[in-house]
Motif scaffolding. Structure first.
Motif, PDB file in Angstrom:
ATOM      1  N   ARG A 177     -10.493  -1.647 -14.677  1.00 36.01           N
ATOM      2  CA  ARG A 177      -9.350  -2.129 -13.912  1.00 36.01           C
ATOM      3  C   ARG A 177      -8.058  -1.675 -14.577  1.00 36.01           C
ATOM      4  N   PRO A 178      -6.937  -1.663 -13.850  1.00 41.11           N
ATOM      5  CA  PRO A 178      -5.653  -1.346 -14.479  1.00 41.11           C
ATOM      6  C   PRO A 178      -5.406  -2.250 -15.681  1.00 41.11           C
TER       7      PRO A 178
ATOM      8  N   ASP B  60      -0.384   0.019 -14.469  1.00 37.16           N
ATOM      9  CA  ASP B  60      -0.203   0.621 -13.145  1.00 37.16           C
ATOM     10  C   ASP B  60      -1.183   1.766 -12.885  1.00 37.16           C
TER      11      ASP B  60
ATOM     12  N   LYS C 125      -4.212   3.964 -11.561  1.00 36.71           N
ATOM     13  CA  LYS C 125      -4.918   3.999 -10.280  1.00 36.71           C
ATOM     14  C   LYS C 125      -5.641   5.325 -10.140  1.00 36.71           C
TER      15      LYS C 125
ATOM     16  N   THR D 150      -9.220  -1.326  -8.312  1.00 35.71           N
ATOM     17  CA  THR D 150      -8.233  -2.385  -8.081  1.00 35.71           C
ATOM     18  C   THR D 150      -8.769  -3.464  -7.149  1.00 35.71           C
TER      19      THR D 150
END
Length: 202
Positions: free
Chosen positions: A64-65, A151, A153, A201
């Protein structure tokens, strides 16, 4: 002659003797090295490496971020016959995903999974590299981790492996030069592979 390869430890050090590897005239399958290896900033080395390092790099498949990604580098070293009179210095690491916080240390294991040493890591203009100066086995595994930016992605890509410097004599090796001095004075080669982590995400 004695063949000594670097691996100094930040917190622990193994005194395991090196086991001679079979000489090879060329890099083993899967090894990659830089075509722009330099003796100094202005002069190209213009030869293949005397020590080839085959590497395989694995990464946490999904994170995950802001999450932690663990990287594992499996390596195997091979010498050319002409390497015998010299010593080499090694650094492990490379470029981690954009915006990621790279490791402060890496851990060296032998092929049986025994923990041998902890390597201190530092950030440089060309990536994060961990000092591997001292004795290390011809084959082994190195684990390190990075933390993705909040942030992040898509895909988080790292290119990791070995940065080696040839050909040091015994006196030069004993000085334990930093990367800056090694890059100024000795032939530099890169053996790296790409590892990708999917950023989730959901």
């Amino acid at each position: 002659m004695r063949r000594v390869l670097g691996l100094a430890t930040g917190l622990a050090l193994t005194s395991t003797a090196l086991v001679p590897a079979a000489p090879a005239a060329a890099a083993p399958p899967g090894a990659a090295y830089s075509a722009a290896a330099c003796r100094t900033a202005a002069v190209e080395c213009e030869r293949d490496p005397l020590i080839a390092v085959a590497v395989k790099v694995r990464a946490t498949p999904a994170a995950r971020p802001g999450g932690k990604v663990t990287y594992v580098v499996d390596y195997s070293q091979t010498w050319t016959p002409s390497f015998a009179p010299y010593w080499g210095a090694f650094w492990v690491g490379g470029r981690f995903p954009a915006g990621a916080r790279g490791p402060a240390r890496a851990v060296l294991y032998d092929t049986a999974g025994k923990r041998l040493a902890v390597l201190p890591c530092h950030r440089y203009a060309d990536g994060t590299w961990c000092d591997a100066h001292g004795r290390m086995p011809h084959q082994g595994r190195i684990a390190m981790a990075a933390r993705l930016p909040s942030d992040a992605k898509g895909k988080a890509t790292a290119r990791l492996g070995f940065n080696s410097f040839e050909t040091l004599n015994e006196a030069e090796y004993a000085r334990h030069h930093g990367r800056k001095k090694l890059r100024e004075k000795f032939c530099e080669f890169r053996f790296t592979r790409t590892a990708v982590t999917r950023v989730s995400t959901g």
